[in-house]
Scaffold this motif. Sequence first.
Motif, mmCIF file in Angstrom:
data_model
loop_
_atom_site.group_PDB
_atom_site.id
_atom_site.type_symbol
_atom_site.label_atom_id
_atom_site.label_comp_id
_atom_site.label_asym_id
_atom_site.label_seq_id
_atom_site.Cartn_x
_atom_site.Cartn_y
_atom_site.Cartn_z
ATOM 1 N N PHE A 146 -5.478 3.575 -0.796
ATOM 2 C CA PHE A 146 -4.114 4.141 -0.931
ATOM 3 C C PHE A 146 -4.160 5.555 -0.457
ATOM 4 C CE2 PHE A 146 -5.296 3.536 -5.213
ATOM 5 C CZ PHE A 146 -5.139 4.865 -5.530
ATOM 6 N N GLN B 281 0.833 -1.130 -0.021
ATOM 7 C CA GLN B 281 -0.012 0.024 -0.113
ATOM 8 C C GLN B 281 0.850 1.194 0.095
ATOM 9 O OE1 GLN B 281 -1.963 1.456 3.583
ATOM 10 N NE2 GLN B 281 -3.804 1.403 2.652
ATOM 11 N N MET C 35 -1.505 8.403 0.221
ATOM 12 C CA MET C 35 -0.803 9.172 -0.718
ATOM 13 C C MET C 35 -0.942 10.544 -0.635
ATOM 14 S SD MET C 35 -2.892 9.597 -4.477
ATOM 15 C CE MET C 35 -3.826 10.787 -3.698
ATOM 16 N N ALA D 282 1.010 4.052 -2.986
ATOM 17 C CA ALA D 282 0.682 5.291 -2.528
ATOM 18 C C ALA D 282 1.756 6.309 -2.907
ATOM 19 C CB ALA D 282 0.398 5.667 -1.078
#
Length: 319
Positions: free
Chosen positions: A189, A104, A193, A108
Motif C-alpha cells: 500500500f 488496498q 499511501m 492506504a
Amino acid sequence: MSAATLHVENATGAAPSRPGSRIHRRRAALAPYAFLTPWLLGLLVFVLGPMAASLYLSLTDYNFLQPPTFLGFDNYIRMFTSDPRYLKSVQVTALYVAVSVPLQLIFALGLALLLDRAIKGASIYRAVFYLPSLIGTSVAVAVLWRTVFGQDGLVNAALGVIGIESTTSWVGSPDTALLTLIALNVWTFGSPMIIFLAGLRQIPRSYYEAAEVDGAGAVRRFASITIPLLTPIVFFNLILQTIYAFQAFVPAYIVSNGQGGPADSTLFYTLYLYQQGFTNFQMGYASAMAWTLLVAIALVTGLNFLLSRYWVFYADGAR
C-alpha cells in the motif's frame, strides 16, 4: 559584405543563415526533433515495432520453430469458445482486481490519514510503510509469502497462540490461495499511501477550522471536506492500481510454482499467457491474449474516466 562573411563563404561555399531568415527558422524548427531522435528511435524499435509484430502474430499459429501460419481471428475465437482455462483466468483476475484494489486504497487512505497528523517520527513511519511497495512484487517476498501462509507458517503459528489449531496450508487450498495473493497486494500500500498523503497536505486547514467552528464533528468533516477534495487523488490511484493489478504476475507464479494452482485458483491472466507462450510455445495464441488484455485494460480505464464525472470533484468546481 564583411570580411568575416566573405571568409565563411569562401570556406563553405554558402553564406550562413541570418537570424529571422527562412533557413534559420527551418533549422530552429527542426532542432527539437534532432534532440528527440534517440527517444523516437527507441519508441519505434522497442515499443511500436514489437507491438506491430505481436499484433501480426496474434493472427497466426506460431511456435518459434516454424514460420507463422496465418489463421485470421481463430485465436480470438478459441479464447472465448473452446478454452475453459482461459475463461478461468479471466474470472480469477477479475476477482483479484475487484477485491484487492479497493481494499488496498482503503488501507492506504487510512494510514495516510494517521500519518497526516503531527506525530513524532512521522517521516520514519512513512519510510517504513513505503517499503512494502518497493519489495512487495519481488520474488523474495513472494517466496516469503508462501512460507508465511504455508502449513507450518507464521499465520498458523499465530492462530495457535490464541487457541485456534490449524494445519491448513493457506496457499495450498483452492478456497484461500487467492485470498493470500489479495492480502499481498493490499500489503503493498506504500505508493498509493504516499500519494494520498500528498493530497491531504494540499487541503487548506482553514476549511477544517471553519467546519469545526460551525460544529461539524470529525466524521462530518471527513465526509464533507476530505473525501470530496481528495476524489481526484482517489481517481488517480484507482487508475494506476487497477492497471497494476491486471498485470500481476510474480506473486501467482511463485506461490503456485508457475502452475496457477491449486485447482487453477491462482491462475492469473498473465500467468496463463506466460504458460501458453513460453511453456506450450503457442506464441500466436499468447499474442492474442496479450492484445485482449490491452483492450480490456483500455476499456476499464475508459469506463473509469466516464464514471469519474459523477464522483470526482476538482477545486475549480469542474468534473
